[in-house]
Design a protein around this motif. Structure first.
Motif, PDB file in Angstrom:
ATOM      1  N   TYR A 189       0.840  -1.201   0.000  1.00 51.22           N
ATOM      2  CA  TYR A 189       0.000   0.000   0.000  1.00 51.22           C
ATOM      3  C   TYR A 189       0.872   1.247   0.000  1.00 51.22           C
ATOM      4  N   SER A 190       0.730   2.064  -1.040  1.00 51.44           N
ATOM      5  CA  SER A 190       1.499   3.300  -1.156  1.00 51.44           C
ATOM      6  C   SER A 190       0.833   4.389  -0.331  1.00 51.44           C
ATOM      7  N   LEU A 191       1.541   4.889   0.638  1.00 48.50           N
ATOM      8  CA  LEU A 191       0.972   5.893   1.532  1.00 48.50           C
ATOM      9  C   LEU A 191       0.771   7.219   0.820  1.00 48.50           C
ATOM     10  N   PRO A 192      -0.367   7.856   1.015  1.00 42.65           N
ATOM     11  CA  PRO A 192      -0.598   9.167   0.394  1.00 42.65           C
ATOM     12  C   PRO A 192       0.269  10.250   1.036  1.00 42.65           C
ATOM     13  N   ASP A 193       0.325  11.401   0.367  1.00 43.24           N
ATOM     14  CA  ASP A 193       1.182  12.486   0.842  1.00 43.24           C
ATOM     15  C   ASP A 193       0.788  13.001   2.220  1.00 43.24           C
ATOM     16  N   THR A 194      -0.488  12.779   2.610  1.00 49.96           N
ATOM     17  CA  THR A 194      -0.944  13.284   3.915  1.00 49.96           C
ATOM     18  C   THR A 194      -0.409  12.453   5.071  1.00 49.96           C
ATOM     19  N   ILE A 195       0.158  11.289   4.770  1.00 49.02           N
ATOM     20  CA  ILE A 195       0.645  10.395   5.821  1.00 49.02           C
ATOM     21  C   ILE A 195       2.160  10.491   5.894  1.00 49.02           C
ATOM     22  N   ALA A 196       2.646  11.067   6.926  1.00 47.85           N
ATOM     23  CA  ALA A 196       4.092  11.136   7.178  1.00 47.85           C
ATOM     24  C   ALA A 196       4.299  11.334   8.666  1.00 47.85           C
ATOM     25  N   ASP A 197       5.408  10.862   9.172  1.00 49.68           N
ATOM     26  CA  ASP A 197       5.769  11.004  10.583  1.00 49.68           C
ATOM     27  C   ASP A 197       5.845   9.637  11.238  1.00 49.68           C
ATOM     28  N   ALA A 198       5.951   9.643  12.539  1.00 45.09           N
ATOM     29  CA  ALA A 198       6.127   8.399  13.286  1.00 45.09           C
ATOM     30  C   ALA A 198       4.766   7.802  13.654  1.00 45.09           C
ATOM     31  N   TRP A 199       4.610   6.487  13.416  1.00 46.29           N
ATOM     32  CA  TRP A 199       3.372   5.780  13.711  1.00 46.29           C
ATOM     33  C   TRP A 199       3.702   4.515  14.485  1.00 46.29           C
ATOM     34  N   TYR A 200       2.853   4.193  15.455  1.00 45.14           N
ATOM     35  CA  TYR A 200       3.009   3.008  16.298  1.00 45.14           C
ATOM     36  C   TYR A 200       2.071   1.931  15.790  1.00 45.14           C
ATOM     37  N   ASP A 201       2.600   0.761  15.469  1.00 46.65           N
ATOM     38  CA  ASP A 201       1.789  -0.362  15.006  1.00 46.65           C
ATOM     39  C   ASP A 201       1.154  -1.049  16.218  1.00 46.65           C
ATOM     40  N   VAL A 202      -0.159  -0.975  16.299  1.00 46.44           N
ATOM     41  CA  VAL A 202      -0.888  -1.448  17.480  1.00 46.44           C
ATOM     42  C   VAL A 202      -0.723  -2.950  17.677  1.00 46.44           C
ATOM     43  N   PHE A 203      -0.566  -3.712  16.600  1.00 46.81           N
ATOM     44  CA  PHE A 203      -0.472  -5.164  16.721  1.00 46.81           C
ATOM     45  C   PHE A 203       0.958  -5.664  16.853  1.00 46.81           C
ATOM     46  N   SER A 204       1.923  -5.026  16.167  1.00 47.65           N
ATOM     47  CA  SER A 204       3.313  -5.496  16.295  1.00 47.65           C
ATOM     48  C   SER A 204       4.032  -4.872  17.479  1.00 47.65           C
ATOM     49  N   GLY A 205       3.549  -3.705  17.939  1.00 48.28           N
ATOM     50  CA  GLY A 205       4.217  -2.995  19.028  1.00 48.28           C
ATOM     51  C   GLY A 205       5.431  -2.203  18.592  1.00 48.28           C
ATOM     52  N   LEU A 206       5.631  -2.042  17.282  1.00 49.46           N
ATOM     53  CA  LEU A 206       6.793  -1.326  16.760  1.00 49.46           C
ATOM     54  C   LEU A 206       6.403   0.072  16.290  1.00 49.46           C
ATOM     55  N   THR A 207       7.319   1.003  16.419  1.00 46.09           N
ATOM     56  CA  THR A 207       7.121   2.365  15.906  1.00 46.09           C
ATOM     57  C   THR A 207       7.885   2.515  14.596  1.00 46.09           C
ATOM     58  N   GLU A 208       7.209   3.066  13.574  1.00 47.19           N
ATOM     59  CA  GLU A 208       7.813   3.229  12.261  1.00 47.19           C
ATOM     60  C   GLU A 208       7.760   4.687  11.842  1.00 47.19           C
ATOM     61  N   GLU A 209       8.788   5.134  11.151  1.00 52.16           N
ATOM     62  CA  GLU A 209       8.805   6.465  10.532  1.00 52.16           C
ATOM     63  C   GLU A 209       8.309   6.290   9.103  1.00 52.16           C
ATOM     64  N   LEU A 210       7.114   6.777   8.819  1.00 52.23           N
ATOM     65  CA  LEU A 210       6.506   6.593   7.505  1.00 52.23           C
ATOM     66  C   LEU A 210       6.721   7.827   6.649  1.00 52.23           C
ATOM     67  N   LEU A 211       7.034   7.617   5.382  1.00 49.98           N
ATOM     68  CA  LEU A 211       7.275   8.701   4.434  1.00 49.98           C
ATOM     69  C   LEU A 211       6.203   8.686   3.358  1.00 49.98           C
ATOM     70  N   PRO A 212       5.826   9.847   2.811  1.00 48.52           N
ATOM     71  CA  PRO A 212       4.847   9.874   1.716  1.00 48.52           C
ATOM     72  C   PRO A 212       5.307   8.996   0.562  1.00 48.52           C
ATOM     73  N   GLY A 213       4.406   8.188   0.010  1.00 50.15           N
ATOM     74  CA  GLY A 213       4.739   7.312  -1.093  1.00 50.15           C
ATOM     75  C   GLY A 213       5.385   6.011  -0.686  1.00 50.15           C
ATOM     76  N   GLU A 214       5.750   5.861   0.575  1.00 49.38           N
ATOM     77  CA  GLU A 214       6.358   4.626   1.054  1.00 49.38           C
ATOM     78  C   GLU A 214       5.331   3.493   1.002  1.00 49.38           C
ATOM     79  N   ALA A 215       5.807   2.277   0.729  1.00 51.44           N
ATOM     80  CA  ALA A 215       4.916   1.122   0.660  1.00 51.44           C
ATOM     81  C   ALA A 215       4.744   0.506   2.041  1.00 51.44           C
ATOM     82  N   LEU A 216       3.497   0.303   2.415  1.00 49.17           N
ATOM     83  CA  LEU A 216       3.154  -0.352   3.678  1.00 49.17           C
ATOM     84  C   LEU A 216       2.655  -1.751   3.334  1.00 49.17           C
ATOM     85  N   THR A 217       3.288  -2.774   3.823  1.00 48.28           N
ATOM     86  CA  THR A 217       2.906  -4.145   3.500  1.00 48.28           C
ATOM     87  C   THR A 217       1.720  -4.589   4.348  1.00 48.28           C
ATOM     88  N   VAL A 218       0.674  -5.063   3.672  1.00 47.84           N
ATOM     89  CA  VAL A 218      -0.500  -5.613   4.342  1.00 47.84           C
ATOM     90  C   VAL A 218      -0.676  -7.038   3.829  1.00 47.84           C
TER      91      VAL A 218
END
Length: 449
Positions: free
Chosen positions: A408-437
């Motif tokens: 999933y390619s993240l839209p430009d509105t999504i950027a910054d640090a996000w905490y994954d509720v199920f994995s417990g990991l924090t990720e720095e997400l960049l616009p256009g970055e692919a999020l694996t689902v």
């Protein structure tokens, strides 16, 4: 879709939700099947576990004595009420019920009772003591609400005496057992003005929560009683919430390949056209009727059972968990006979805890908060993605119903640090970055300010 517009009829919806319902999830308890004992006291041992899971409202299926005349099965339907002021001895005593309520309150949960106002068992004393309170056919004979419900007889709310009796019965359990409201069976078959008046009297005792088994958004058809009146106005003065049957059956149809998941948009548009954001609708992948008559979520939804549970928990609305879902229950429970749950060490307890604790604590996920925003994100037809925001707080959800992984390619509105509720990991997400689902998977991310 970016947020929802103001509703022109907002002023008509006058129900004041109790404060404790603002972030609640609801759990339906089938006392009969919950434990080998099938009693209130045995169920009460599970309340700390449910509180830890994030449950706010405990819904007890009907607790009254069950009719014997025309009974179905060995134990009968819990919806064939023989005494509105009595407790089913199968479950225990009034003091045992009070114990459940007291323990739930101690754990900061609330309890609602299932209420069957539309019909009684054939051997309810009201049948002989007040025959004028019942619906008659052209031959003057009492009748069930629909032919298939042979074990119950229909009540006629043209009787003012019946209305007074039923209101007094509703008040009795609030006063005597300190319950916090009701789930009302086939509520749209009972006149709305009865419910309006009863809600006013109940709220004078304590602020209650009222759930109607009805859905004005669900089209007519299906079972005979499911000729839903789309203009009952149940949510204006009487009820805090109705069933989200339209979304429930839509998700079944997605699993059957009849619709793409992206058409959730159509459902949300219909909901917002009908109701202001202050209204609650209850979303679910199972309940007592669905499990016993339509099949388990695994029968109906297959590998999408859990991703669709994520949607039901995190879309606008209140999520329901039914008895045994946290045990990954994969059988249809008998409706009229004893059929005890095999809890199997609660394999989905952590799954539901992650969802419902997030729902409970996150400001963007509270029920009916007008200031919260919903932003639909671009996604393939087989996926659904959105962000819910409240001020700087946000939750990002991506659900994939396809049998293949999604990048999933993240839209430009999504950027910054996000905490994954199920994995417990924090990720720095960049616009256009692919999020694996993963295939038939989900990602739930919480914004880290």
């Amino acid at each position: 879709m970016s947020d929802f517009p103001p509703h022109p009829d907002d002023h008509l919806f006058q129900v004041q939700h109790p404060e404790w319902a603002a972030h609640a999830s609801i759990y339906e308890v089938n006392v009969r099947q919950y434990t080998p004992e099938g009693t209130f006291r045995a169920f009460a041992e599970h309340l700390p576990r449910l509180a830890a899971m994030g449950i706010g409202i405990v819904w007890l299926m009907p607790i009254h004595p069950i009719g014997e005349l025309h009974r179905k099965g060995t134990l009968g339907s819990q919806y064939a009420v023989r005494d509105y002021f009595g407790v089913n001895p199968e479950f225990g005593t009034l003091d045992d019920l009070r114990h459940v309520v007291e323990e739930a309150h101690r754990l900061d949960m609330h309890v609602i009772l299932d209420w069957v106002a539309n019909h009684t068992s054939w051997d309810n004393p009201l049948v002989t003591e007040h025959p004028a309170w019942f619906t008659k056919d052209e031959n003057g004979q009492m009748v069930p609400p629909i032919p298939d419900w042979e074990d119950v007889v229909d009540l006629d709310y043209n009787s003012q005496e019946l209305r007074r009796y039923m209101t007094d019965a509703l008040l009795y359990w609030v006063r005597e057992a300190d319950i916090d409201g009701y789930r009302c069976d086939v509520a749209g078959l009972v006149p709305t003005d009865f419910w309006d008046d009863a809600r006013t009297e109940l709220d004078q005792v304590k602020p209650v929560f009222m759930l109607a088994e009805w859905d004005e958004l669900y089209p007519s058809g299906g079972q005979t009683w499911e000729n839903f009146n789309g203009n009952t106005r149940l949510l204006e003065r009487a009820f805090d919430m109705t069933f989200g049957l339209r979304l429930h059956y839509f998700l079944d149809h997605v699993a059957e390949g009849k619709h793409p998941l992206c058409e959730v948009d159509d459902y949300l548009a219909a909901e917002r056209a009908k109701y202001p954001r202050s209204v609650y609708l209850m979303h679910f992948t199972s309940n007592h009727d669905v499990n016993s008559w339509d099949g388990t979520e695994y029968e109906r939804l297959g590998e999408n059972a859990l991703p669709f549970a994520v949607l039901c928990a995190l879309l606008p609305g209140m999520p329901l968990v039914y008895t045994g879902q946290e045990a990954a229950l994969n059988k249809r429970l008998a409706f009229f006979d004893k059929d005890t749950i095999d809890w199997n060490d609660y394999p989905l307890q952590a799954f539901y805890t992650s969802l419902l604790q997030l729902k409970k604590r996150h400001p963007a996920l509270h029920n009916g908060v007008r200031e919260s925003r919903f932003e639909r994100l671009p996604a393939p037809d087989t996926a659904y993605a959105f962000v819910r925001r409240h001020g700087n707080a946000a939750v990002l959800v991506v659900v994939n119903s396809a049998p293949t992984p999604l990048e999933y390619s993240l839209p430009d509105t999504i950027a910054d640090a996000w905490y994954d509720v199920f994995s417990g990991l924090t990720e720095e997400l960049l616009p256009g970055e692919a999020l694996t689902v993963e295939a038939h998977g989900w990602r739930v991310l919480e914004y880290v300010a």
